[in-house]
Design an enzyme around this catalytic site. Sequence first.
Site, PDB file in Angstrom:
ATOM      1  N   SER C  64       0.798  -1.233   0.000  1.00  0.00           N
ATOM      2  CA  SER C  64       0.000   0.000   0.000  1.00  0.00           C
ATOM      3  C   SER C  64       0.826   1.276   0.000  1.00  0.00           C
ATOM      4  O   SER C  64       0.287   2.363  -0.189  1.00  0.00           O
ATOM      5  CB  SER C  64      -0.929   0.034   1.201  1.00  0.00           C
ATOM      6  N   LYS C  67       0.505   3.505  -2.830  1.00  0.00           N
ATOM      7  CA  LYS C  67      -0.629   4.415  -2.951  1.00  0.00           C
ATOM      8  C   LYS C  67      -0.222   5.885  -2.838  1.00  0.00           C
ATOM      9  O   LYS C  67      -0.896   6.770  -3.368  1.00  0.00           O
ATOM     10  CB  LYS C  67      -1.684   4.085  -1.884  1.00  0.00           C
ATOM     11  N   TYR C 191      -3.566  -2.247 -10.409  1.00  0.00           N
ATOM     12  CA  TYR C 191      -3.516  -2.101  -8.949  1.00  0.00           C
ATOM     13  C   TYR C 191      -2.706  -3.233  -8.304  1.00  0.00           C
ATOM     14  O   TYR C 191      -1.805  -2.984  -7.499  1.00  0.00           O
ATOM     15  CB  TYR C 191      -4.937  -2.074  -8.393  1.00  0.00           C
ATOM     16  N   TYR C 243      -4.899   3.308   7.935  1.00  0.00           N
ATOM     17  CA  TYR C 243      -6.228   2.699   8.107  1.00  0.00           C
ATOM     18  C   TYR C 243      -6.843   3.136   9.446  1.00  0.00           C
ATOM     19  O   TYR C 243      -6.754   4.309   9.798  1.00  0.00           O
ATOM     20  CB  TYR C 243      -6.140   1.173   7.999  1.00  0.00           C
ATOM     21  N   VAL C 261       1.043  -3.777   3.953  1.00  0.00           N
ATOM     22  CA  VAL C 261       0.987  -5.059   4.664  1.00  0.00           C
ATOM     23  C   VAL C 261       2.233  -5.910   4.450  1.00  0.00           C
ATOM     24  O   VAL C 261       2.390  -6.951   5.085  1.00  0.00           O
ATOM     25  CB  VAL C 261      -0.255  -5.904   4.284  1.00  0.00           C
TER      26      VAL C 261
END
Lengths: 309, 309, 309, 309
Positions: C64, C67, C191, C243, C261
């Site tokens: 992630s 991102k 993605y 998150y 992760v």
Amino acid sequence: MPDLAGVVRAIADEMRARPDRGEVARYIPELARADPRAFGLAVIDAAGTVAVGGDADVPFSIQSISKVFTLTLALGMIGDRLWRRVGREPSGNPFNSIVQLELERGVPRNPFINAGAIAVTDVILSGHQPREALGEILRFLQALAQDPTITIDEAVAASEKRTGFRNVALANFMRSFGVLDNPVDYTLGVYFHHCAIAMSCRQLATAGRFLAHSGRNPATGYSVVSPERARRINAVMLTCGHYDGSGEFAYRVGLPGKSGVGGGILAIAPGKASIAVWSPGLDAAGNSHLGRIALEALTKRLGWSIFGV
Amino acid sequence: MPDLAGVVRAIADEMRARPDRGEVARYIPELARADPRAFGLAVIDAAGTVAVGGDADVPFSIQSISKVFTLTLALGMIGDRLWRRVGREPSGNPFNSIVQLELERGVPRNPFINAGAIAVTDVILSGHQPREALGEILRFLQALAQDPTITIDEAVAASEKRTGFRNVALANFMRSFGVLDNPVDYTLGVYFHHCAIAMSCRQLATAGRFLAHSGRNPATGYSVVSPERARRINAVMLTCGHYDGSGEFAYRVGLPGKSGVGGGILAIAPGKASIAVWSPGLDAAGNSHLGRIALEALTKRLGWSIFGV
Amino acid sequence: MPDLAGVVRAIADEMRARPDRGEVARYIPELARADPRAFGLAVIDAAGTVAVGGDADVPFSIQSISKVFTLTLALGMIGDRLWRRVGREPSGNPFNSIVQLELERGVPRNPFINAGAIAVTDVILSGHQPREALGEILRFLQALAQDPTITIDEAVAASEKRTGFRNVALANFMRSFGVLDNPVDYTLGVYFHHCAIAMSCRQLATAGRFLAHSGRNPATGYSVVSPERARRINAVMLTCGHYDGSGEFAYRVGLPGKSGVGGGILAIAPGKASIAVWSPGLDAAGNSHLGRIALEALTKRLGWSIFGV
Amino acid sequence: MPDLAGVVRAIADEMRARPDRGEVARYIPELARADPRAFGLAVIDAAGTVAVGGDADVPFSIQSISKVFTLTLALGMIGDRLWRRVGREPSGNPFNSIVQLELERGVPRNPFINAGAIAVTDVILSGHQPREALGEILRFLQALAQDPTITIDEAVAASEKRTGFRNVALANFMRSFGVLDNPVDYTLGVYFHHCAIAMSCRQLATAGRFLAHSGRNPATGYSVVSPERARRINAVMLTCGHYDGSGEFAYRVGLPGKSGVGGGILAIAPGKASIAVWSPGLDAAGNSHLGRIALEALTKRLGWSIFGV
């Protein structure tokens, strides 16, 4: 005792005269083409008398009404173990909601919301090719309706497949929780196709007779399910058959029923009759607007509500 | 045709012998004192025959079963305008959930979850002092049960008032959306007290007879509500009467019913009988464990399910 | 003024000695193989001094963290119009929640939850083939890290593709609301691949330098984004980068950061340094356990918290 | 280096000239009377220089800004044990949402939503009479602001008490989970009163100085909290200080801040300044419309964003 044929004819006439028709489902292009003026009604009583009105012999897309028959099939295959995969409580949510699915870790609330019907389809598919599973569903409906000409509308199935992103989301979401066993594409392929089966009110009312008569079709003498299972399927139809309009349907009509976005409704008057109605315009909860009104009039005039005369 | 008295006695005996009893509600100290071994059953058929078994004459706290009678009263007062204040869809949530209330801006899903029953109580209260409103509810129940000795258990009411923080939250939450008209303390005072009414199975079954017989109590000839309204109240009981166990109750028992955390259940077999059962131990959804099992056995043996024989 | 190299070395030693390591992510088989004992740290200050400790040159799956860079690219392509597709509020939910998406009709809360990053990827893809879009993302990272050897771990991408049902669900769900423009398979393909880029702490810290220095990489002089945009990306990292552990990270570490992760975290000390840390064991919110502890120690010893010395 | 006094004056002039003012809060009658044309700004830098503009000396209802000071007090009383009672994650929901509270069993997401601030107030109250607890809060603010004339606006407190049904609901809901220790009326009484404290921008900026300077008020030399605690309170302000507009505030302004529905905002530029702004018109998320715009202009012109210059 009112005359069944007369009541059915009168209601069909009244419905065709009404200006309010609801909104035809637009989310699939093929369904959007339905004529909002169409209205059909078929009632088959215990003696086998068939009363029809309006477009009772015009086939339409049964859509979610197929969920009643896939539930019956899946229960026949694995019995009460099915209830480990899907609950039997009303959801309090629209037919395609995913919220509940996250809170309850991928186990759908009941077999009549989309997620639940996909889980049921996955059970039917188990160990078969999609084509075989679909054939089994179709033959089951042909046998129940005593009509081998019933077919799948491939244009509707293809349209659903092209645009059914929400159902793809639901299926993959369940798969992520390990609730589906088969490849998602297989399960959805069967699901999209059984929703695209086309039947007329007459065919549908015939197919539903076993639910009205303790699991046994009086015409054929063929026992489809046990009396207890028939009662239980009726119970699930009553509490969950109309998405978040299920309470409203029970309140107004007072019969177990299952609606589809094609505008059809199958309703069961236990011990008395199997009923199918069709009118493509939908209300806000996605159920046939005139269909519900017609059924309300029918049960009132015939005293068929399961909640008292 | 099975013998009603024999069936009722047999079930009472079977239930008293079972080791599984569920968990007595602990959230009110007064309820926690109930004897988990208690079991009572009373059935009154259309002819007025009363069949009882076990502790059918021991009064217990009717709790949420009172919601059936307050709904009846409120509908009598303002008719269908009631449905602007409260919905009639199953909630899919526990009895005291507040989530749905926020999403739907203070309008409870149905009159049988706590929030909905508080809204109904607020309607009954309207323009009266709490004492008067409560007197009206109590007299209504005494008249229905043909027994002027029915009273409120003040210790239960006081206990509920001391510990009912969740209900205070629900009421104030609705008040913040303008859904309640009266001072929150007044409405809750009446609500806590009508939930604390104590009745026996025999009294409760008597009080429910009008729902089984088209709105009219056959014993008195007194018409409580219209046949249509009786059917509709039964429909709401079927879809919403057991919180998030409503689907399960319909599936297993197949009768409209309303449970209370005191362990009582009122069930209606339309055209056939009014039934009350009591056993204090509850299942996970807060409904009487043995009560539900007894009703399942009763409808099966007598063929009383509304979903078919 | 503490010595940067000494602090970094000391922290790396302390971390490698700790018995508590969190849980390595198991949801992708490829990630589950990571060595829980691995720990790497790289810090590059304003002057370009690089301080490293532990496995700072071992590549890991950035997941992630990518991102941050796709957000930067998409903002470069369509500017603030991006915020019509995705919000910038913390979600208060786990990284892969779908609940919020239904309530807010397919518009993800922020670009750092999975749904939001998929929407951002869809913007980058627009009008290109997946291969081209992916090439652009990879080249952007190679340029920022000044290292053309950075590649995609195809095994991780394939593994994600095989098992990423939840992401397939999120994408189809957004597609059903019309929030995605491209074929779902294309968007997800890109993605899954950009999440599978492998980088070392040293490479990652180098790539993040522009965020620490007003949008400009001091080494190359190349201005990647405007100073205002750099501040704003940092703000989104601070509020949404971890998150439902974002508040905790801000509270304990006090730097904008983005975790993956794979166990990596990129953190930015505005005006002072770009920092990358890696340790595969995760805490309950899915963020690197030792990574967060190391960053907390680092900001404390160096007085780098943005919330005061 | 821009001139602080000049920048403040210029912004105050610009704000007073703008036609867009947001909507004055109407949910309390007393607040609805505020003049939408009012605008005040006060900035106090590290050297103690005070720059003011507009209505900087007019007292207004600080409302939720008081939550910063009650958090500080409660942390002083029970330290990190406070975090067992309340979380520190952004909620992603409006200030008075109850949904999250049900899902997380009565533990509020953070101390800056209403439920969280009520839980914090309950901690301060513990073992005291409401009057004493309230006196302590008021004296704390008077000491921080170095102004013993600060008082509570009793009309606002009474108005809030009469109409604060939602807060009564939140408090009783938490009480039902055992999260509050004191009688709900006591806790809410203190809560309503500390929200009704009236202060001017100048007083508020003075009171906030300890947060800008490592926990110590440079004017008095008095250390209010440790440097670490000051950083952490700032972090919670950044992530949670503006309800579901917290991400937006961080994105645009780039400072820790806390808003109130009275139209005030306290913002902290760590190491640089304490800032208070006031304008009664609110945006959709309930934060001061012009207040936010003024702070965005201020941080931009002075380069004070914590996310980089």
